[in-house]
Design an enzyme around this catalytic site. Structure first.
Site, PDB file in Angstrom:
ATOM      1  N   GLU A  69       3.151   6.765   2.787  1.00 47.76           N
ATOM      2  CA  GLU A  69       2.439   7.852   2.122  1.00 47.76           C
ATOM      3  C   GLU A  69       0.965   7.808   2.508  1.00 47.76           C
ATOM      4  OE1 GLU A  69       3.010   8.086  -2.094  1.00 47.76           O
ATOM      5  OE2 GLU A  69       5.199   7.820  -1.969  1.00 47.76           O
ATOM      6  N   GLU A 124       7.659   2.178  -4.882  1.00 53.66           N
ATOM      7  CA  GLU A 124       6.452   1.534  -5.407  1.00 53.66           C
ATOM      8  C   GLU A 124       6.780   0.582  -6.564  1.00 53.66           C
ATOM      9  OE1 GLU A 124       2.917   4.662  -4.349  1.00 53.66           O
ATOM     10  OE2 GLU A 124       4.003   5.042  -6.208  1.00 53.66           O
TER      11      GLU A 124
END
Length: 444
Positions: free
Chosen positions: A315, A239
């Site tokens: 995710e 991320e």
């Protein structure tokens, strides 16, 4: 096994030239002129039939096999490195088979090793074909130069257990992993340097990462599917668009992995900033997306940024973590909501990873913390139950059963384990007597 880096195109081309020349000059001559000496064979012209056979054989040896022995990385093109995990327009190709990745997250370092097999078997029984895990640097190198890869940190054993169950494995080695883990998995000793700049090209930081990777990847590289293991992909960082946009740093982490023998697919994951990620990531890295709600919007954005490649949700947040002094997490999904979101993901022909499938426990005060908009410190609790399909204790939930039905009825049947195992029973529980919490000052 020793891996070293070489230029793939150069090694592939050189391999073709060497192999073809040897086959053309030598084997063709042997067959055509069996009474000649070896030295004479090298100068004899071979016939067309033998030439065709040698051309095909030489191309195969030179382009596909020799680069592995010459450089360890193999040929790399727009399809990626010479690993057996590739991407097509709509799915992944693993050892020649078109596969939709149906994955669930289990962090080995949050689960007692005696329970690893139970959790992995329940993952497969849910209809999943892949397990994903982070790797916490701060656990594997708790002090500089001291490495731990045994017991609860025996990641090799965890991966081998997954392989015994015919599961693929996705590895997310960081160096930063987030995961609601202390300092996102970065060792605290990095901060002993007052000038340290984390997650950048700051030379002391990159040097520390390289030393760690020098110990980590000799364990992981031989476990890639190209070498008979179960690992199909690695994630570069984590991320990163939520933190920075240093393309040189992302390129450095990418290169470190390739230099240490990674030949399989490389991916990244972001909850937003996909356009930025596409602009500063190496072109071979597959973008994936993270979210909990509105899957159609997120996957459409990913498709717009990265057309002609498979969709992947790295995710899909099946629940949420819990901070101290907070009520139950408001961002969790109930079973019906989680099932409906997964149905939408599969309807868009996307692969996915359930984050989490099984959360486990933050052992040893390694729970992470967040900061809210008022800059308040929000530490995560010891439990990482996450309201996941499998509880912290490893028990099957209604969410598990509903997601299992969605997978059975909506995922490509060729990607669902066959035969699908029955759901294993929950492990027995035992009482340990009265709690001693009343002995702690301030406990109610």
């Amino acid at each position: 096994m020793i891996y070293r880096r070489c230029d793939q195109r150069a090694s592939g081309t050189s391999g073709v030239i060497v192999a073809f020349s040897c086959l053309y000059r030598f084997f063709g001559s042997v067959i055509c002129h069996p009474r000649r000496t070896v030295y004479e064979y090298l100068g004899i012209r071979m016939n067309r039939r033998i030439g065709a056979v040698s051309l095909i054989t030489g191309f195969f040896l030179g382009w596909f096999l020799l680069p592995r022995f010459i450089g360890g990385r193999g040929f790399e093109s727009s399809f990626g490195p010479l690993g057996v995990t590739r991407t097509s327009k709509e799915d992944f190709v693993i050892k020649g088979d078109h596969v939709t990745i149906l994955s669930g997250a289990i962090h080995y370092f949050r689960v007692v090793p005696g329970y690893w097999n139970d959790r992995l078997l329940k993952l497969k029984a849910m209809g999943l074909n892949t397990v994903e895990t982070y790797i916490p640097w701060n656990m594997h190198e708790p002090i500089p130069g001291h490495y731990e890869f045994s017991g609860m940190l025996d990641v090799r054993h965890f991966i081998r257990l997954a392989q015994k169950l015919d599961l693929h494995v996705i590895i997310r080695p960081g160096p930063y992993i987030c995961a609601e883990w202390d300092l996102g998995g970065l060792p605290g000793w990095l901060l002993h340097d007052p000038n340290m700049k984390l997650r950048t090209t700051h030379p002391p930081f990159l040097a520390a990462v390289e030393r760690y990777f020098d110990r980590l990847f000799p364990i992981l590289a031989p476990l890639q599917v190209s070498y008979g293991g179960p690992i199909i992909a690695f994630q570069v960082e984590n991320e990163y668009t939520a933190y920075g946009n240093d393309s040189a740093y992302m390129q450095a982490v990418h290169d470190m992995m390739r230099q240490r023998g990674v030949v399989e697919l490389l991916v990244t994951s972001d909850a937003g900033g996909l356009t930025d990620a596409a602009s500063f990531l190496p072109p071979e890295v597959l973008l994936t997306v993270n979210f909990q709600s509105n899957p159609k919007k997120s996957l459409t954005s990913l498709q717009n940024v990265q057309p002609n490649k498979p969709l992947m949700v790295m995710e899909y947040w099946t629940g949420w973590f819990h901070h101290w002094n907070e009520p139950a997490p408001e961002r969790s999904l109930n079973a019906a909501e989680a099932a409906e979101g997964l149905k939408t993901i599969l309807s868009m022909k996307s692969s996915f990873n359930l984050y989490m499938f099984h959360g486990g426990t933050n052992f040893g005060f390694m729970n992470g913390a967040n900061e809210d908009h008022q800059h308040s410190y929000l530490p995560t609790v010891t439990s990482y139950d996450y309201d996941a399909p499998l509880t912290e204790a490893g028990d099957v939930t209604d969410k598990y059963r509903m997601l299992r039905e969605v997978i059975i009825n909506n995922a490509p049947s060729s990607s669902v384990p066959n035969p699908l195992p029955d759901i294993p029973p929950d492990l027995p529980k035992a009482g340990y007597g009265e709690s001693c919490s009343h002995l702690v000052d301030g406990a109610s």
